[in-house]
Design a protein around this motif. Sequence first.
Motif, PDB file in Angstrom:
ATOM      1  N   UNK A 100       0.746  -1.308  -0.124  1.00 47.59           N
ATOM      2  CA  UNK A 100       0.012  -0.145   0.099  1.00 47.59           C
ATOM      3  C   UNK A 100       0.851   1.222  -0.061  1.00 47.59           C
ATOM      4  N   UNK A 101       2.038   1.101   0.267  1.00 50.35           N
ATOM      5  CA  UNK A 101       2.936   2.268   0.477  1.00 50.35           C
ATOM      6  C   UNK A 101       3.436   2.760  -1.017  1.00 50.35           C
ATOM      7  N   UNK A 102       3.237   1.925  -1.914  1.00 52.19           N
ATOM      8  CA  UNK A 102       4.139   2.062  -3.420  1.00 52.19           C
ATOM      9  C   UNK A 102       2.698   2.791  -4.136  1.00 52.19           C
ATOM     10  N   UNK A 103       2.530   4.124  -4.049  1.00 55.53           N
ATOM     11  CA  UNK A 103       1.361   4.768  -4.780  1.00 55.53           C
ATOM     12  C   UNK A 103       2.066   5.367  -6.065  1.00 55.53           C
TER      13      UNK A 103
END
Lengths: 115, 116
Positions: A100-103
């Motif tokens: 979820x951190x890699x947007x």
Amino acid sequence: QKEVEQDPGPLSVPEGAIVSLNCTYSNSAFQYFMWYRQYSRKGPELLMYTYSSGNKEDGRFTAQVDKSSKYISLFIRDSQPSDSATYLCAMTSNAGGTSYGKLTFGQGTILTVHP
Amino acid sequence: DAGVTQSPTHLIKTRGQQVTLRCSPKSGHDTVSWYQQALGQGPQFIFQYYEEEERQRGNFPDRFSGHQFPNYSSELNVNALLLGDSALYLCASSSTLRTGGNSPLHFGNGTRLTVT
């Protein structure tokens, strides 16, 4: 070609108008879609997030996702001068684990709502 | 409840120097991600730290490195600064252990780095 395309605007509307902001994307693996608002000299603030296709409403804000067209939208009803900011779309492929951190973000649309 | 805090807020460095930026995550969060936002652009993912290890990395050179401490705070280091490194550096935190990764990012207000 960028993975996420967003019209940078700028967009200027009168108070009370309905605002439509849009992003297109090319990566069919994207499943989670977000809209962030960023005021000048501030970090992005999460407005809406949706999973897969469909609509989500929160107060004056409605987010729409059409995965078949790879197109997402944010609608702002009864726009206010306080809505003046840069609006960023963001998306990610898998919210499991830490991914979820890699947007992946769009360029951002600058919106001005004038009284 | 303190949100994500970053320091310093502004920094001016000379080309070739090294810089360290710091981030404290929101209370209850255990995962830190770093983003670079050039003027007029959206943020670009640099890397993410969880359990003191780099978990994911974006398309940035090895000049960009990081660290996460046992208290979940994090540092971003950039060596051999280039003029093109001038940008707003954003830290974002989220919760992985408590939510299994389904945790939206909370951003700090960033550190504005100017390289001359």
